[in-house]
Design a protein around this motif. Structure first.
Motif, PDB file in Angstrom:
ATOM      1  N   ASN A  24     -57.766  42.028 -22.398  1.00  0.00           N
ATOM      2  CA  ASN A  24     -56.896  40.902 -22.701  1.00  0.00           C
ATOM      3  C   ASN A  24     -57.229  40.379 -24.090  1.00  0.00           C
ATOM      4  OD1 ASN A  24     -56.039  41.187 -20.090  1.00  0.00           O
ATOM      5  ND2 ASN A  24     -56.706  39.168 -19.387  1.00  0.00           N
ATOM      6  N   PRO A  25     -56.267  39.822 -24.814  1.00  0.00           N
ATOM      7  CA  PRO A  25     -56.581  39.215 -26.110  1.00  0.00           C
ATOM      8  C   PRO A  25     -57.493  38.008 -25.929  1.00  0.00           C
ATOM      9  CG  PRO A  25     -54.331  38.697 -25.446  1.00  0.00           C
ATOM     10  CD  PRO A  25     -54.840  39.709 -24.468  1.00  0.00           C
ATOM     11  N   GLY A  26     -58.325  37.751 -26.933  1.00  0.00           N
ATOM     12  CA  GLY A  26     -59.272  36.648 -26.852  1.00  0.00           C
ATOM     13  C   GLY A  26     -58.732  35.373 -27.466  1.00  0.00           C
ATOM     14  N   ARG A  27     -59.398  34.275 -27.154  1.00  0.00           N
ATOM     15  CA  ARG A  27     -59.017  32.959 -27.674  1.00  0.00           C
ATOM     16  C   ARG A  27     -59.889  32.612 -28.873  1.00  0.00           C
ATOM     17  NH1 ARG A  27     -61.082  27.904 -26.821  1.00  0.00           N
ATOM     18  NH2 ARG A  27     -62.572  28.739 -25.315  1.00  0.00           N
ATOM     19  N   MET A  28     -59.279  32.010 -29.878  1.00  0.00           N
ATOM     20  CA  MET A  28     -60.045  31.520 -31.022  1.00  0.00           C
ATOM     21  C   MET A  28     -59.238  30.450 -31.751  1.00  0.00           C
ATOM     22  SD  MET A  28     -62.172  33.548 -33.951  1.00  0.00           S
ATOM     23  CE  MET A  28     -60.832  34.393 -34.762  1.00  0.00           C
ATOM     24  N   GLY A  29     -59.879  29.315 -32.029  1.00  0.00           N
ATOM     25  CA  GLY A  29     -59.226  28.242 -32.773  1.00  0.00           C
ATOM     26  C   GLY A  29     -58.273  27.419 -31.941  1.00  0.00           C
ATOM     27  N   ASN A  30     -58.285  27.621 -30.616  1.00  0.00           N
ATOM     28  CA  ASN A  30     -57.364  26.899 -29.749  1.00  0.00           C
ATOM     29  C   ASN A  30     -58.047  26.674 -28.403  1.00  0.00           C
ATOM     30  OD1 ASN A  30     -55.084  26.033 -28.150  1.00  0.00           O
ATOM     31  ND2 ASN A  30     -53.755  26.996 -29.663  1.00  0.00           N
ATOM     32  N   ALA A  35     -53.847  33.177 -27.120  1.00  0.00           N
ATOM     33  CA  ALA A  35     -54.633  34.214 -27.779  1.00  0.00           C
ATOM     34  C   ALA A  35     -54.633  34.061 -29.297  1.00  0.00           C
ATOM     35  CB  ALA A  35     -54.087  35.590 -27.400  1.00  0.00           C
ATOM     36  N   TYR A  36     -55.739  34.468 -29.885  1.00  0.00           N
ATOM     37  CA  TYR A  36     -55.841  34.560 -31.345  1.00  0.00           C
ATOM     38  C   TYR A  36     -54.879  35.637 -31.838  1.00  0.00           C
ATOM     39  CZ  TYR A  36     -57.894  36.167 -35.770  1.00  0.00           C
ATOM     40  OH  TYR A  36     -58.077  36.575 -37.066  1.00  0.00           O
ATOM     41  N   GLY A  37     -54.079  35.308 -32.849  1.00  0.00           N
ATOM     42  CA  GLY A  37     -53.061  36.227 -33.342  1.00  0.00           C
ATOM     43  C   GLY A  37     -53.601  37.535 -33.865  1.00  0.00           C
ATOM     44  N   GLY A  38     -54.845  37.543 -34.355  1.00  0.00           N
ATOM     45  CA  GLY A  38     -55.425  38.782 -34.855  1.00  0.00           C
ATOM     46  C   GLY A  38     -55.602  39.833 -33.779  1.00  0.00           C
ATOM     47  N   CYS A  39     -55.767  39.405 -32.524  1.00  0.00           N
ATOM     48  CA  CYS A  39     -55.859  40.369 -31.420  1.00  0.00           C
ATOM     49  C   CYS A  39     -54.533  41.106 -31.260  1.00  0.00           C
ATOM     50  CB  CYS A  39     -56.219  39.649 -30.128  1.00  0.00           C
ATOM     51  SG  CYS A  39     -57.856  38.902 -30.090  1.00  0.00           S
ATOM     52  N   THR A  40     -53.445  40.361 -31.302  1.00  0.00           N
ATOM     53  CA  THR A  40     -52.116  40.968 -31.193  1.00  0.00           C
ATOM     54  C   THR A  40     -51.851  41.898 -32.360  1.00  0.00           C
ATOM     55  OG1 THR A  40     -51.344  38.956 -30.091  1.00  0.00           O
ATOM     56  CG2 THR A  40     -49.658  40.465 -30.905  1.00  0.00           C
ATOM     57  N   LEU A  41     -52.185  41.455 -33.555  1.00  0.00           N
ATOM     58  CA  LEU A  41     -51.962  42.250 -34.756  1.00  0.00           C
ATOM     59  C   LEU A  41     -52.785  43.530 -34.737  1.00  0.00           C
ATOM     60  CD1 LEU A  41     -50.470  42.264 -37.457  1.00  0.00           C
ATOM     61  CD2 LEU A  41     -52.341  40.930 -38.437  1.00  0.00           C
ATOM     62  N   GLY A  42     -54.051  43.435 -34.336  1.00  0.00           N
ATOM     63  CA  GLY A  42     -54.908  44.615 -34.283  1.00  0.00           C
ATOM     64  C   GLY A  42     -54.430  45.638 -33.275  1.00  0.00           C
ATOM     65  N   VAL A  43     -53.989  45.184 -32.105  1.00  0.00           N
ATOM     66  CA  VAL A  43     -53.471  46.091 -31.076  1.00  0.00           C
ATOM     67  C   VAL A  43     -52.191  46.771 -31.563  1.00  0.00           C
ATOM     68  CG1 VAL A  43     -52.383  46.131 -28.799  1.00  0.00           C
ATOM     69  CG2 VAL A  43     -54.555  44.930 -29.124  1.00  0.00           C
ATOM     70  N   SER A 177     -66.100  31.355 -31.610  1.00  0.00           N
ATOM     71  CA  SER A 177     -67.152  32.294 -31.200  1.00  0.00           C
ATOM     72  C   SER A 177     -66.675  33.750 -31.213  1.00  0.00           C
ATOM     73  CB  SER A 177     -67.664  31.930 -29.803  1.00  0.00           C
ATOM     74  OG  SER A 177     -66.607  31.990 -28.852  1.00  0.00           O
ATOM     75  N   LEU A 178     -65.367  33.979 -31.022  1.00  0.00           N
ATOM     76  CA  LEU A 178     -64.851  35.348 -31.060  1.00  0.00           C
ATOM     77  C   LEU A 178     -65.115  35.984 -32.421  1.00  0.00           C
ATOM     78  CD1 LEU A 178     -63.180  37.429 -29.361  1.00  0.00           C
ATOM     79  CD2 LEU A 178     -61.163  36.567 -30.550  1.00  0.00           C
ATOM     80  N   ASN A 179     -64.932  35.207 -33.476  1.00  0.00           N
ATOM     81  CA  ASN A 179     -65.178  35.698 -34.830  1.00  0.00           C
ATOM     82  C   ASN A 179     -66.654  36.044 -35.019  1.00  0.00           C
ATOM     83  OD1 ASN A 179     -63.935  35.867 -37.727  1.00  0.00           O
ATOM     84  ND2 ASN A 179     -65.848  34.760 -37.994  1.00  0.00           N
ATOM     85  N   LEU A 242     -56.924  39.352 -40.512  1.00  0.00           N
ATOM     86  CA  LEU A 242     -55.876  38.805 -41.375  1.00  0.00           C
ATOM     87  C   LEU A 242     -55.312  37.480 -40.890  1.00  0.00           C
ATOM     88  CD1 LEU A 242     -53.827  41.995 -42.380  1.00  0.00           C
ATOM     89  CD2 LEU A 242     -55.448  40.685 -43.760  1.00  0.00           C
ATOM     90  N   ASP A 243     -55.366  37.230 -39.590  1.00  0.00           N
ATOM     91  CA  ASP A 243     -54.818  35.982 -39.065  1.00  0.00           C
ATOM     92  C   ASP A 243     -55.830  34.843 -39.124  1.00  0.00           C
ATOM     93  OD1 ASP A 243     -52.433  34.769 -37.743  1.00  0.00           O
ATOM     94  OD2 ASP A 243     -53.858  34.415 -36.116  1.00  0.00           O
ATOM     95  N   GLY A 244     -57.064  35.146 -39.489  1.00  0.00           N
ATOM     96  CA  GLY A 244     -58.119  34.135 -39.466  1.00  0.00           C
ATOM     97  C   GLY A 244     -57.870  32.990 -40.430  1.00  0.00           C
ATOM     98  N   GLY A 245     -57.894  31.778 -39.905  1.00  0.00           N
ATOM     99  CA  GLY A 245     -57.776  30.587 -40.745  1.00  0.00           C
ATOM    100  C   GLY A 245     -56.365  30.204 -41.162  1.00  0.00           C
ATOM    101  N   LEU A 246     -55.365  31.067 -40.891  1.00  0.00           N
ATOM    102  CA  LEU A 246     -54.028  30.763 -41.370  1.00  0.00           C
ATOM    103  C   LEU A 246     -53.472  29.468 -40.785  1.00  0.00           C
ATOM    104  CD1 LEU A 246     -52.253  34.248 -41.446  1.00  0.00           C
ATOM    105  CD2 LEU A 246     -53.285  32.988 -43.321  1.00  0.00           C
ATOM    106  N   SER A 247     -53.798  29.198 -39.527  1.00  0.00           N
ATOM    107  CA  SER A 247     -53.287  27.994 -38.891  1.00  0.00           C
ATOM    108  C   SER A 247     -53.894  26.721 -39.468  1.00  0.00           C
ATOM    109  CB  SER A 247     -53.570  28.039 -37.377  1.00  0.00           C
ATOM    110  OG  SER A 247     -52.927  29.123 -36.777  1.00  0.00           O
ATOM    111  N   PHE A 248     -55.015  26.892 -40.202  1.00  0.00           N
ATOM    112  CA  PHE A 248     -55.714  25.719 -40.710  1.00  0.00           C
ATOM    113  C   PHE A 248     -55.545  25.536 -42.209  1.00  0.00           C
ATOM    114  CE2 PHE A 248     -57.769  27.611 -37.067  1.00  0.00           C
ATOM    115  CZ  PHE A 248     -57.796  26.556 -36.179  1.00  0.00           C
TER     116      PHE A 248
END
Length: 250
Positions: A24-30, A35-43, A177-179, A242-248
């Motif tokens: 399953n995709p992991g959670r980060m920043g929420n 799910a953290y968008g980078g999980c979707t992008l990587g898959v 923590s996922l990062n 690539l999705d890291g930090g974009l929401s912030f």
């Protein structure tokens, strides 16, 4: 629980041109189960690589859109469309979906449906000798020290923090923590993000406060904590970042 980016973006084939994530995709920043968008992008990148892309072709372009948040409670399902395959290019369109939580219709029957999460175009290009004068990379807007001169822990954490700041910092590390599980990140102390912990410590002054907002910058050095043995592993790990930090980014 995945222990590496390779595991987090791993997929299995479930049909012609169809793939499903192993984890399953992991959670980060929420704080919510989003799910953290980078999980979707990587898959999605791993699925594109797995759809009969010639070994002579390498990923050089990604263009995509998030169509809705993914949940951490369901695996991701990718459908890959072969848009073109030529001697020079291979283009794959990847549609990422996820099972929507079960609903009950008026008859009392349980039913589910697939929810769109992302649509992505991945372009692969055949390897060619580099032409003289055609390799270019823009220099950063300010000078940053190398990774050996930076701390893995943001410089602000080595200073004396108030009790409230320490609690805020710990909450931030828990949320991200996922990062930390997958990546070694060394924020450059010359940047804003290292000095106020990516904006978490909003009242902390930085060395760039006197600059116009558009001139303030941050930088960081990032490397994977675990070996990346194939081009698909490498590309998926980069996509994860690539999705890291974009929401912030404000």
């Amino acid at each position: 629980m995945a222990s590496t980016t390779t595991e987090q973006t791993a997929i299995e084939e479930i049909g012609p041109g169809q793939f499903r994530s192993i984890f399953n995709p992991g959670r980060m920043g929420n704080a919510k189960p989003i799910a953290y968008g980078g999980c979707t992008l990587g898959v999605a990148v791993r699925a594109a690589y797995s759809a009969a892309v010639p070994s002579t072709h390498h990923l050089y372009s990604l263009v995509g859109h998030y169509l809705g948040p993914a949940s951490t409670t369901e695996k991701l399902v990718c459908t890959v469309h072969d848009t073109r395959t030529t001697k020079s290019f291979a283009t794959r369109r990847v549609v990422v979906q996820q099972v929507q939580p079960t609903t009950t219709n008026t008859g009392g029957e349980q039913q589910t449906h697939m929810r769109m999460c992302m649509e992505l175009i991945a372009d692969f290009h055949a390897e060619e000798p580099a032409a003289p004068g055609m390799t270019y990379s823009a220099a950063p807007s300010r000078a940053y020290a190398g990774p050996g001169d930076q701390s893995e822990v943001p410089a602000v954490l080595t200073t004396v923090l108030s009790a409230a700041e320490e609690a805020t910092v710990q909450r931030s590390r828990d949320v991200f923590s996922l990062n930390e599980r997958f990546l070694e990140t060394r924020p450059c102390r010359e940047g804003v993000a290292a000095q106020n912990l990516n904006g978490v410590l909003k009242s902390r002054p930085t060395t760039q406060d006197a600059l116009p907002l558009a001139d303030r910058t941050s930088a960081e050095w990032v490397r994977n904590k675990h070996p990346l043995s194939t081009p698909a592993d490498q590309a998926a790990a980069l996509a994860f970042c690539l999705d890291g930090g974009l929401s912030f980014c404000r």
